[in-house]
Design a protein around this motif. Structure first.
Motif, PDB file in Angstrom:
ATOM      1  N   GLU A   1      23.330  52.592  77.784  1.00  0.00           N
ATOM      2  CA  GLU A   1      23.098  53.674  76.822  1.00  0.00           C
ATOM      3  C   GLU A   1      23.692  53.297  75.473  1.00  0.00           C
ATOM      4  OE1 GLU A   1      22.455  58.196  76.302  1.00  0.00           O
ATOM      5  OE2 GLU A   1      21.904  56.831  77.916  1.00  0.00           O
ATOM      6  N   ARG A   2      22.911  53.443  74.418  1.00  0.00           N
ATOM      7  CA  ARG A   2      23.424  53.144  73.084  1.00  0.00           C
ATOM      8  C   ARG A   2      23.935  54.417  72.418  1.00  0.00           C
ATOM      9  NH1 ARG A   2      20.793  49.225  68.594  1.00  0.00           N
ATOM     10  NH2 ARG A   2      21.877  47.744  69.965  1.00  0.00           N
ATOM     11  N   ILE A   3      25.198  54.397  72.056  1.00  0.00           N
ATOM     12  CA  ILE A   3      25.834  55.487  71.327  1.00  0.00           C
ATOM     13  C   ILE A   3      26.007  55.043  69.885  1.00  0.00           C
ATOM     14  CG2 ILE A   3      27.808  57.053  71.233  1.00  0.00           C
ATOM     15  CD1 ILE A   3      26.537  57.184  73.946  1.00  0.00           C
ATOM     16  N   VAL A   4      25.520  55.814  68.934  1.00  0.00           N
ATOM     17  CA  VAL A   4      25.715  55.498  67.517  1.00  0.00           C
ATOM     18  C   VAL A   4      26.524  56.621  66.881  1.00  0.00           C
ATOM     19  CG1 VAL A   4      24.646  55.045  65.291  1.00  0.00           C
ATOM     20  CG2 VAL A   4      23.598  54.146  67.373  1.00  0.00           C
ATOM     21  N   VAL A   5      27.630  56.252  66.264  1.00  0.00           N
ATOM     22  CA  VAL A   5      28.535  57.213  65.638  1.00  0.00           C
ATOM     23  C   VAL A   5      28.335  57.157  64.128  1.00  0.00           C
ATOM     24  CG1 VAL A   5      30.921  57.988  65.440  1.00  0.00           C
ATOM     25  CG2 VAL A   5      30.183  56.731  67.490  1.00  0.00           C
ATOM     26  N   LEU A   6      28.091  58.320  63.535  1.00  0.00           N
ATOM     27  CA  LEU A   6      27.888  58.394  62.085  1.00  0.00           C
ATOM     28  C   LEU A   6      29.198  58.767  61.413  1.00  0.00           C
ATOM     29  CD1 LEU A   6      26.055  58.363  59.579  1.00  0.00           C
ATOM     30  CD2 LEU A   6      25.511  60.778  60.068  1.00  0.00           C
ATOM     31  N   ALA A   7      29.682  57.874  60.548  1.00  0.00           N
ATOM     32  CA  ALA A   7      30.913  58.104  59.789  1.00  0.00           C
ATOM     33  C   ALA A   7      30.552  58.543  58.372  1.00  0.00           C
ATOM     34  CB  ALA A   7      31.748  56.827  59.743  1.00  0.00           C
ATOM     35  N   LEU A   8      31.027  59.707  57.988  1.00  0.00           N
ATOM     36  CA  LEU A   8      30.754  60.253  56.660  1.00  0.00           C
ATOM     37  C   LEU A   8      32.008  60.173  55.791  1.00  0.00           C
ATOM     38  CD1 LEU A   8      28.775  63.418  57.817  1.00  0.00           C
ATOM     39  CD2 LEU A   8      27.827  61.274  56.937  1.00  0.00           C
ATOM     40  N   ASP A   9      31.827  60.352  54.514  1.00  0.00           N
ATOM     41  CA  ASP A   9      32.953  60.312  53.586  1.00  0.00           C
ATOM     42  C   ASP A   9      33.958  61.399  53.955  1.00  0.00           C
ATOM     43  OD1 ASP A   9      34.221  59.264  51.222  1.00  0.00           O
ATOM     44  OD2 ASP A   9      33.687  61.157  50.250  1.00  0.00           O
ATOM     45  N   GLY A  10      35.251  61.023  54.051  1.00  0.00           N
ATOM     46  CA  GLY A  10      36.289  61.969  54.434  1.00  0.00           C
ATOM     47  C   GLY A  10      36.497  62.064  55.931  1.00  0.00           C
ATOM     48  N   VAL A  11      35.982  61.095  56.694  1.00  0.00           N
ATOM     49  CA  VAL A  11      36.033  61.151  58.151  1.00  0.00           C
ATOM     50  C   VAL A  11      37.472  61.091  58.664  1.00  0.00           C
ATOM     51  CG1 VAL A  11      35.860  58.642  58.458  1.00  0.00           C
ATOM     52  CG2 VAL A  11      35.006  60.178  60.245  1.00  0.00           C
ATOM     53  N   TYR A  12      37.707  61.770  59.770  1.00  0.00           N
ATOM     54  CA  TYR A  12      38.999  61.694  60.464  1.00  0.00           C
ATOM     55  C   TYR A  12      39.021  60.421  61.313  1.00  0.00           C
ATOM     56  CZ  TYR A  12      40.414  66.514  59.391  1.00  0.00           C
ATOM     57  OH  TYR A  12      40.803  67.667  58.740  1.00  0.00           O
ATOM     58  N   PRO A  13      39.967  59.521  61.088  1.00  0.00           N
ATOM     59  CA  PRO A  13      39.979  58.257  61.843  1.00  0.00           C
ATOM     60  C   PRO A  13      40.139  58.441  63.347  1.00  0.00           C
ATOM     61  CG  PRO A  13      41.388  58.106  59.902  1.00  0.00           C
ATOM     62  CD  PRO A  13      40.987  59.539  60.035  1.00  0.00           C
ATOM     63  N   PHE A  14      40.991  59.371  63.770  1.00  0.00           N
ATOM     64  CA  PHE A  14      41.215  59.559  65.207  1.00  0.00           C
ATOM     65  C   PHE A  14      39.921  59.920  65.916  1.00  0.00           C
ATOM     66  CE2 PHE A  14      42.092  62.606  68.678  1.00  0.00           C
ATOM     67  CZ  PHE A  14      42.737  61.744  69.567  1.00  0.00           C
ATOM     68  N   GLU A  15      39.237  60.950  65.407  1.00  0.00           N
ATOM     69  CA  GLU A  15      38.009  61.402  66.054  1.00  0.00           C
ATOM     70  C   GLU A  15      36.902  60.362  65.958  1.00  0.00           C
ATOM     71  OE1 GLU A  15      40.031  63.124  64.252  1.00  0.00           O
ATOM     72  OE2 GLU A  15      40.038  65.282  64.709  1.00  0.00           O
ATOM     73  N   LEU A  16      36.874  59.609  64.864  1.00  0.00           N
ATOM     74  CA  LEU A  16      35.867  58.558  64.718  1.00  0.00           C
ATOM     75  C   LEU A  16      35.995  57.528  65.834  1.00  0.00           C
ATOM     76  CD1 LEU A  16      33.614  57.184  63.056  1.00  0.00           C
ATOM     77  CD2 LEU A  16      35.429  56.028  61.758  1.00  0.00           C
ATOM     78  N   GLY A  17      37.214  57.267  66.270  1.00  0.00           N
ATOM     79  CA  GLY A  17      37.424  56.263  67.301  1.00  0.00           C
ATOM     80  C   GLY A  17      37.249  56.732  68.725  1.00  0.00           C
ATOM     81  N   ILE A  18      37.132  58.045  68.941  1.00  0.00           N
ATOM     82  CA  ILE A  18      37.049  58.572  70.310  1.00  0.00           C
ATOM     83  C   ILE A  18      35.846  58.025  71.086  1.00  0.00           C
ATOM     84  CG2 ILE A  18      36.592  60.676  71.656  1.00  0.00           C
ATOM     85  CD1 ILE A  18      38.501  62.150  69.757  1.00  0.00           C
ATOM     86  N   PRO A  19      34.627  58.061  70.537  1.00  0.00           N
ATOM     87  CA  PRO A  19      33.488  57.568  71.329  1.00  0.00           C
ATOM     88  C   PRO A  19      33.652  56.118  71.768  1.00  0.00           C
ATOM     89  CG  PRO A  19      32.704  58.855  69.467  1.00  0.00           C
ATOM     90  CD  PRO A  19      34.166  58.632  69.254  1.00  0.00           C
ATOM     91  N   SER A  20      34.128  55.272  70.875  1.00  0.00           N
ATOM     92  CA  SER A  20      34.310  53.869  71.238  1.00  0.00           C
ATOM     93  C   SER A  20      35.338  53.723  72.337  1.00  0.00           C
ATOM     94  CB  SER A  20      34.738  53.074  69.999  1.00  0.00           C
ATOM     95  OG  SER A  20      34.945  51.718  70.330  1.00  0.00           O
ATOM     96  N   ARG A  21      36.416  54.506  72.266  1.00  0.00           N
ATOM     97  CA  ARG A  21      37.483  54.389  73.260  1.00  0.00           C
ATOM     98  C   ARG A  21      37.027  54.893  74.620  1.00  0.00           C
ATOM     99  NH1 ARG A  21      40.127  52.436  76.115  1.00  0.00           N
ATOM    100  NH2 ARG A  21      42.374  52.452  76.450  1.00  0.00           N
ATOM    101  N   ILE A  22      36.352  56.039  74.665  1.00  0.00           N
ATOM    102  CA  ILE A  22      35.947  56.631  75.950  1.00  0.00           C
ATOM    103  C   ILE A  22      34.742  55.896  76.543  1.00  0.00           C
ATOM    104  CG2 ILE A  22      35.090  58.698  77.100  1.00  0.00           C
ATOM    105  CD1 ILE A  22      38.038  58.851  76.296  1.00  0.00           C
TER     106      ILE A  22
END
Length: 316
Positions: free
Chosen positions: A5-26
């Motif tokens: 399954e391909r998961i693509v995470v969209l990072a927008l200006d002002g993104v929270y680093p912790f939450e941005l990394g959650i999908p990759s970690r889990i």
């Protein structure tokens, strides 16, 4: 050969680093079942809400290849009532059959894009009033960790992003893999989406006894007909003191907490055993199979048979 399954995470200006990394970690801990990519609206680095920027490897075109898209949250100061042209163009790449997940303020992006119309949703409790003011037509529930509404999933703040990602692993591949992922990431394997977002937990008075030991004692005896009197006696407190302290620590009454734990144990047995509904009911402390059916339906809206079919199919 198993599908990845391909998961693509969209990072927008002002993104929270912790939450941005959650999908990759889990998802990255799920034995190669998922591939996680991160993109921005133009393929360029984005500013985080911390004191550093984030470089991504992909532009918005990779969204067209996603089985699941995750919208990472941004600082509330970056939340706008309308989508910028760049964000709108990026979201237009998402396939109609793709699953879409938001974490925290990511729900504002989905709402502004019209993707939450006709869906239930949640977001962080601190911005719930703002969300209602902007999108009164969307059924918002700010008191839960996440909402799974068909192919659209929304979650609350910070760690609830972990909960919704683990929930998807459970849906896709069963509880055994989800539990393995949770152990690898050192997080609880399951918090129900209907659990309260925010529990006011005052600092206990110095020397005050807590209820943690009694909760552990009760969890080892879920199959028994435990009463408030039993719990208070184990904690060596009066009924009134125990009930008050329990609620202060857990955010629920002892009776409500017991039901939640029994439902959670029943779900595990439905996923991992061939026991009948009546047998499972007896093992987790519900008087009858009918009682289990009632409580399970109240918690997650499905029957034991439907739940078992979903997760046992995922395991295969």
């Amino acid at each position: 050969m198993q599908h990845v399954e391909r998961i693509v995470v969209l990072a927008l200006d002002g993104v929270y680093p912790f939450e941005l990394g959650i999908p990759s970690r889990i998802f990255g801990a799920a034995d190669g079942r998922y591939e996680v990519l991160t993109c921005s609206v133009d393929g360029l680095p984005v500013r985080s809400n911390a004191d550093f920027g984030i470089t991504v490897e992909h532009g918005p075109e990779v969204l067209a290849t996603a089985d699941t898209v995750v919208i990472a949250p941004v600082s509330p100061s970056k939340v706008t009532a309308e989508l910028s042209d760049e964000v709108g163009s990026a979201l237009a790449h998402i396939r109609p059959d793709a699953r879409i997940v938001s974490i925290c303020t990511g729900a504002f992006v989905l709402a502004a894009a019209g993707l939450l119309d006709g869906h239930r949703a949640t977001t962080h409790w601190q911005v719930a009033d703002l969300f209602r003011d902007r999108y009164p037509h969307i059924a918002l529930d700010p008191d839960v960790l996440f909402v799974d509404d068909d192919r659209i999933l929304t979650s609350a703040g910070a760690a609830s992003g972990v909960d919704v990602c683990l929930h998807l692993v459970r849906k896709d591949h069963g509880s055994e893999l989800a539990n393995k992922v949770a152990r690898r990431c050192v997080v609880p394997p399951f918090r129900d989406g209907g659990q309260a977002q925010y529990i006011e937990q005052p600092v206990p008075e110095q020397g005050a006894a807590g209820t943690a030991a009694t909760r552990a004692w009760a969890l080892a005896r879920l199959g028994e007909p435990l009463t408030l009197t039993d719990l208070a006696a184990h904690a060596r407190m009066s009924l009134r003191t125990f009930a008050r302290r329990f609620h202060d620590e857990v955010g629920l009454s002892p009776g409500r907490w017991l039901i939640q734990q029994r439902v959670a144990r029943a779900r595990h047995l439905l996923e991992s055993s061939d026991l009948s509904v009546d047998q499972i009911a007896g093992r987790v402390g519900f008087a009858t199979g009918a009682s289990l059916r009632q409580h399970l339906h109240a918690a997650i809206g499905v029957s034991p048979q439907a739940y078992r079919r979903t997760f046992q199919a995922a395991a295969h």
